[in-house]
Scaffold this motif. Structure first.
Motif, PDB file in Angstrom:
ATOM      1  N   ARG A   1      -7.135   1.967   2.530  1.00  0.00           N
ATOM      2  CA  ARG A   1      -7.619   2.946   1.553  1.00  0.00           C
ATOM      3  C   ARG A   1      -9.132   3.026   1.570  1.00  0.00           C
ATOM      4  NH1 ARG A   1      -7.961   0.752  -4.268  1.00  0.00           N
ATOM      5  NH2 ARG A   1      -9.638  -0.272  -3.101  1.00  0.00           N
TER       6      ARG A   1
ATOM      7  N   MET B   1      -3.244   1.307  -5.754  1.00  0.00           N
ATOM      8  CA  MET B   1      -4.203   1.776  -4.756  1.00  0.00           C
ATOM      9  C   MET B   1      -5.240   2.754  -5.308  1.00  0.00           C
ATOM     10  SD  MET B   1      -1.824   2.330  -1.352  1.00  0.00           S
ATOM     11  CE  MET B   1      -3.263   2.831  -0.382  1.00  0.00           C
TER      12      MET B   1
ATOM     13  N   THR C   1       2.644   1.371  -6.504  1.00  0.00           N
ATOM     14  CA  THR C   1       1.670   1.394  -5.417  1.00  0.00           C
ATOM     15  C   THR C   1       0.602   2.443  -5.668  1.00  0.00           C
ATOM     16  OG1 THR C   1       3.404   0.726  -3.861  1.00  0.00           O
ATOM     17  CG2 THR C   1       1.404   1.648  -2.922  1.00  0.00           C
TER      18      THR C   1
ATOM     19  N   PHE D   1       0.256   8.246   1.554  1.00  0.00           N
ATOM     20  CA  PHE D   1       0.989   7.761   0.385  1.00  0.00           C
ATOM     21  C   PHE D   1       1.864   8.857  -0.202  1.00  0.00           C
ATOM     22  CE2 PHE D   1       1.108   7.698  -4.274  1.00  0.00           C
ATOM     23  CZ  PHE D   1       1.901   6.567  -4.457  1.00  0.00           C
TER      24      PHE D   1
ATOM     25  N   ARG E   1      -0.642  -6.107   0.319  1.00  0.00           N
ATOM     26  CA  ARG E   1      -1.626  -5.488  -0.566  1.00  0.00           C
ATOM     27  C   ARG E   1      -3.024  -5.436   0.037  1.00  0.00           C
ATOM     28  NH1 ARG E   1      -0.444 -10.598  -2.346  1.00  0.00           N
ATOM     29  NH2 ARG E   1      -2.153 -11.998  -2.940  1.00  0.00           N
TER      30      ARG E   1
ATOM     31  N   LEU F   1      -3.212  -2.640   2.627  1.00  0.00           N
ATOM     32  CA  LEU F   1      -3.208  -1.330   1.997  1.00  0.00           C
ATOM     33  C   LEU F   1      -4.574  -0.992   1.403  1.00  0.00           C
ATOM     34  CD1 LEU F   1       0.248  -1.453   0.169  1.00  0.00           C
ATOM     35  CD2 LEU F   1      -0.342  -0.068   2.163  1.00  0.00           C
ATOM     36  N   LEU F   2      -5.175  -1.949   0.714  1.00  0.00           N
ATOM     37  CA  LEU F   2      -6.482  -1.708   0.106  1.00  0.00           C
ATOM     38  C   LEU F   2      -7.563  -1.507   1.164  1.00  0.00           C
ATOM     39  CD1 LEU F   2      -6.419  -4.226  -2.885  1.00  0.00           C
ATOM     40  CD2 LEU F   2      -6.014  -1.756  -2.917  1.00  0.00           C
TER      41      LEU F   2
ATOM     42  N   TYR G   1      -9.901   7.003   2.933  1.00  0.00           N
ATOM     43  CA  TYR G   1      -9.383   7.357   1.618  1.00  0.00           C
ATOM     44  C   TYR G   1      -8.461   8.580   1.665  1.00  0.00           C
ATOM     45  CZ  TYR G   1      -9.129   7.859  -3.430  1.00  0.00           C
ATOM     46  OH  TYR G   1      -8.668   7.932  -4.728  1.00  0.00           O
TER      47      TYR G   1
ATOM     48  N   ALA H   1      -5.293   7.992   3.475  1.00  0.00           N
ATOM     49  CA  ALA H   1      -4.462   7.089   2.676  1.00  0.00           C
ATOM     50  C   ALA H   1      -3.731   7.857   1.581  1.00  0.00           C
ATOM     51  CB  ALA H   1      -5.322   5.986   2.060  1.00  0.00           C
TER      52      ALA H   1
END
Length: 244
Positions: free
Chosen positions: A53, A89, A85, A64, A46, A49-50, A57, A60
């Protein structure tokens, strides 16, 4: 004559290739990808992923949605985790938008592959048939919008099945896309909203409650939409009964 037969056979195999690839990849994915497309994998990655992002952005979002499309198009395990997810996100609103658009694209790819492979021929055979098969096909044709929405709204209908059946009965692609997009919004928003609250779930060391869609305050409105979608079928049935 033999050359024509061989050419027709090759064309038939070529038409089946897309759906054969999907089924093959789906089978391989079911065996090999369970650990990678899971809630545990999301929990363990996590922070990465954050961070990705926040730094990238738009890439991402595109990455995704691309992964989500592949998951749906090849019926890979992890569609529910992908929906979570999206909420985790990007939040409920944007996450729902990305989830629904990606799922619709993936579903459309399955639909096109199935229709190209065997859907058109089956639909033609059903139109040319007689008896019960013909009556079933006619009933579906008369109530396509209602049936399509019901398949999307009722949680017990497998998503993969809801993508194949319309191709088999000859549903126009425009009708399929519209009904898929609108029909998956209620369930999509529910799962995405659960994903949007995963930060607190992770902090408490718990797992998300994916059965929330069956709770009365969630399931009730969805069943209400199902009843609304089924209303034209009921009205036609009642009118038909009066005419007999």
């Amino acid at each position: 004559m033999s050359d024509m037969t061989e050419t027709g056979r090759k064309r038939g195999l070529g038409r089946l290739l897309p759906i054969a690839v999907i089924l093959t990849v789906a089978g391989i994915g079911a065996v090999t990808l369970g650990d990678y497309l899971s809630f545990e994998a999301l929990r363990d990655n996590r922070e990465v992923l954050l961070a990705f992002r926040d730094a990238n952005y738009v890439p991402a979002v595109l990455a995704f949605m691309g992964i989500y499309i592949v998951i749906v198009a090849f019926s890979l395990p992890g569609a529910a985790v992908a929906s979570l997810t999206g909420g985790f996100m990007f939040g409920t609103v944007l996450g729902s938008t990305f989830n629904v658009v990606a799922a619709t694209i993936g579903a459309t790819l399955i639909f096109l592959a199935a229709r190209h492979g065997f859907g058109e021929r089956l639909s033609e055979k059903m139109d040319a048939s007689e008896g019960r098969v013909k009556r079933m096909k006619d009933a579906l044709d008369e109530n396509q919008w209602s049936m399509l929405f019901l398949m999307r709204l009722v949680p017990v209908v497998p998503f993969f099945v809801a993508n194949l059946l319309p191709a088999i009965v000859g549903v126009p692609i425009r009708r399929f896309v519209i009904s898929t997009f609108i029909g998956i919004i209620p369930g999509g928003v529910v799962f995405t909203s659960v994903g949007a609250g995963l930060g607190e779930v992770f902090a408490q060391g718990e797992v998300p409650n994916l059965g929330v869609i069956f709770e009365p305050h969630i399931l009730g409105p969805i069943l209400g939409l199902c009843a609304l979608a089924a209303l034209p079928i009921v009205i036609k049935a009642l009118r038909g009964g009066k005419d007999i």
